[in-house]
Design a protein around this motif. Structure first.
Motif, PDB file in Angstrom:
ATOM      1  N   VAL A  93       0.855  -1.199   0.000  1.00  0.00           N
ATOM      2  CA  VAL A  93       0.000   0.000   0.000  1.00  0.00           C
ATOM      3  C   VAL A  93       0.888   1.244   0.000  1.00  0.00           C
ATOM      4  O   VAL A  93       0.667   2.182  -0.771  1.00  0.00           O
ATOM      5  N   GLN A  94       1.917   1.226   0.843  1.00  0.00           N
ATOM      6  CA  GLN A  94       2.842   2.362   0.938  1.00  0.00           C
ATOM      7  C   GLN A  94       3.526   2.618  -0.407  1.00  0.00           C
ATOM      8  O   GLN A  94       3.603   3.751  -0.892  1.00  0.00           O
ATOM      9  N   ARG A  95       4.013   1.562  -1.028  1.00  0.00           N
ATOM     10  CA  ARG A  95       4.785   1.686  -2.267  1.00  0.00           C
ATOM     11  C   ARG A  95       3.917   2.191  -3.420  1.00  0.00           C
ATOM     12  O   ARG A  95       4.302   3.114  -4.147  1.00  0.00           O
ATOM     13  N   VAL A  96       2.747   1.585  -3.587  1.00  0.00           N
ATOM     14  CA  VAL A  96       1.883   1.961  -4.713  1.00  0.00           C
ATOM     15  C   VAL A  96       1.340   3.382  -4.520  1.00  0.00           C
ATOM     16  O   VAL A  96       1.199   4.147  -5.484  1.00  0.00           O
ATOM     17  N   THR A  97       1.075   3.765  -3.273  1.00  0.00           N
ATOM     18  CA  THR A  97       0.630   5.138  -2.989  1.00  0.00           C
ATOM     19  C   THR A  97       1.705   6.135  -3.414  1.00  0.00           C
ATOM     20  O   THR A  97       1.421   7.133  -4.090  1.00  0.00           O
TER      21      THR A  97
END
Length: 480
Positions: A93-97
């Protein structure tokens, strides 16, 4: 390569099974080889009957026709305990955000470039940068609605398995249909296993996908019209395009089925034209609109980009998203996470040397026999050199290519990818694997637990791509 520490997903030692595999390992030990072999044959027969194949580019049969192959399916699942999945999910979630923030920034304020975090030429000279997208606002500022993030596990200094992101696939990531069909197959062949193990479900992925696509619709209607745009039946992932359209209950269309009128996109139907609100496209940017990109393309729809720029149709994934899934941009993702989110990355990158940096280039050329060297725009396991598995001649040829165009290559250490027991001709043996979870970004970021586990079926091979003879496994995430 044999001296490298190994991490096996199922076995902590030759005599000790990891806790989350214990129940499955006991069951597997009771299964006669001939029964497993029969189940594998049944799986192959069903996959063939359903038509779960992929086309192999450049491969021809004896009649000169293109060949279609069955992706080999392995009966032994890859199992991930709940706590590991929760941590991986947070990292995804962190990376794609951060990646979506980066793409928006590239086409708007360009703060990260002004701050000197990502070099301007890495963006503006990128083959996937689309100047036509400058200043274009997309719904919720989401560009990569469907992201396939490739994750590998390798032993760290303590010999424990650590997850690393190997690659971000943000344009038209494929493989999710195999994730769904693999689960269906395992439930059909071994229903008792799902009674004994708390395996998190994945069957609701098409519902989440449809929800994600509808969330970015520009239309005010409560029931936006979504279509899947395919290049056609000769595309290697055509099975998946048809499968996802059918599972979502939406139309599968080709470019010739669409037309633009009065600044809206319509599809031809037997009941007359119908307005289209969201296009889940499985066609690359270059072929989407012959008026803007490749004029000879028959795969897209003339005038589509104009409608898109006006905000009258949503395209998923967005045009220009590829600027962030380039292998040379990958090295900057940890910095993006810190820049946009003010956080340390939860999932680490594999250490990466960039040919464009003189110091890195020196290191690559001096150590090429021990590294994996990749073309920045390469895909599918092509355009890469696995140093330890290559001949002297192959290494020398690749070296020349890197010297000729240093900025076209990156290099990484040869990770000892984790292995998972796999049912091969000789019985059960360890084979190297990776994992591609599918991350959906609409009003929120969500995913089903697991993803597509790909397995290198050749002994010792690290190349898991289906086009290079790899297979797939079902991925079980155990619930708490």
């Amino acid at each position: 390569m044999s001296s490298r520490p190994k991490f096996d997903e199922m076995n902590a030692t030759p005599t000790e099974v990891r806790e989350h595999y214990m129940q499955y390992a006991r069951w597997l030990a009771e299964q006669p080889d001939d029964v497993m072999a029969a189940q594998r044959e049944e799986a192959e027969m069903i996959f063939r009957r359903v038509g779960i194949t992929f086309a192999v580019y450049g491969a021809k049969d004896e009649d000169g026709a293109g060949t279609e192959r069955l992706i080999p399916f392995d009966l032994i699942p890859r199992i991930i305990p709940a706590h590991e999945w929760h941590s991986m999910e947070e990292g995804l979630v962190q990376r794609v955000t951060a990646l979506n923030r980066f793409i928006h920034d590239v086409y708007h304020e360009q703060e990260i470039i002004k701050a000197g975090v990502v070099p301007a030429d890495q963006v503006f000279q990128n083959a996937q940068f689309r100047p036509e997208m400058m200043g274009v606002d997309v719904p919720h500022q989401i560009y990569s609605h469907i992201s396939g993030i490739d994750i590998v596990r390798a032993p760290n200094a303590q010999g424990e398995g650590e997850y690393y992101v190997l690659e971000d696939n943000l344009r038209v990531p494929s493989g999710v249909s195999y994730m769904l069909e693999n689960r269906k197959m395992m439930m059909r062949l071994f229903p008792e296993l799902f009674g004994e193990n708390r395996v998190a479900p994945v069957a609701h992925y098409p519902d989440l996908l449809l929800e994600t696509l509808r969330a970015v619709s520009p239309a005010t209607t409560a029931e936006p019209t979504v279509v899947v745009l395919t290049p056609g039946m000769y595309n290697s992932a055509y099975f998946e395009h048809a499968f996802l359209a059918q599972q979502m209950g939406v139309e599968l269309v080709e470019g010739q089925d669409l037309f633009v009128k009065d600044n809206f996109v319509y599809m031809r139907t037997t009941r007359g034209p119908k307005r289209v609100d969201v296009i889940y496209r499985r066609v690359d940017d270059d072929f989407l609109d012959p008026l803007v990109f490749r004029p000879t393309s028959t795969l897209g729809c003339a005038g589509l980009l104009g409608v898109y720029r006006m905000g009258n149709v949503a395209i998923c994934n967005a045009v220009g998203t590829g600027v962030a899934d380039d292998k040379s941009i990958y090295a900057y993702v940890p910095k993006m996470i810190e820049f946009y989110l003010g956080q340390k990355p939860i999932l680490n990158n594999v250490p990466t040397y960039m040919g464009r940096n003189p110091e890195d280039l020196k290191y690559i050329l001096a150590n090429i026999k021990d590294l994996v060297v990749k073309e920045v725009h390469g895909a599918g396991g092509y355009g890469m050199l696995v140093g330890p598995a290559s001949t002297k001649a192959e290494i020398e040829d690749f070296k020349k290519a890197v010297i000729a165009k240093p900025d076209g290559y990156i290099a990484q250490p040869t990770l000892s990818l984790s292995t998972c027991p796999t049912f091969v001709q000789s019985g059960v043996a360890p084979r190297h694997i990776d994992l591609r979870p599918f991350v959906l970004s609409g009003k929120e970021v969500q995913m089903v637990p697991g993803g597509l586990t790909r397995v290198a079926l050749k002994e010792g091979s690290l190349v898991v791509n289906s086009s290079q003879g790899g297979g797939t496994k079902d991925t079980w995430v155990l619930e708490d």
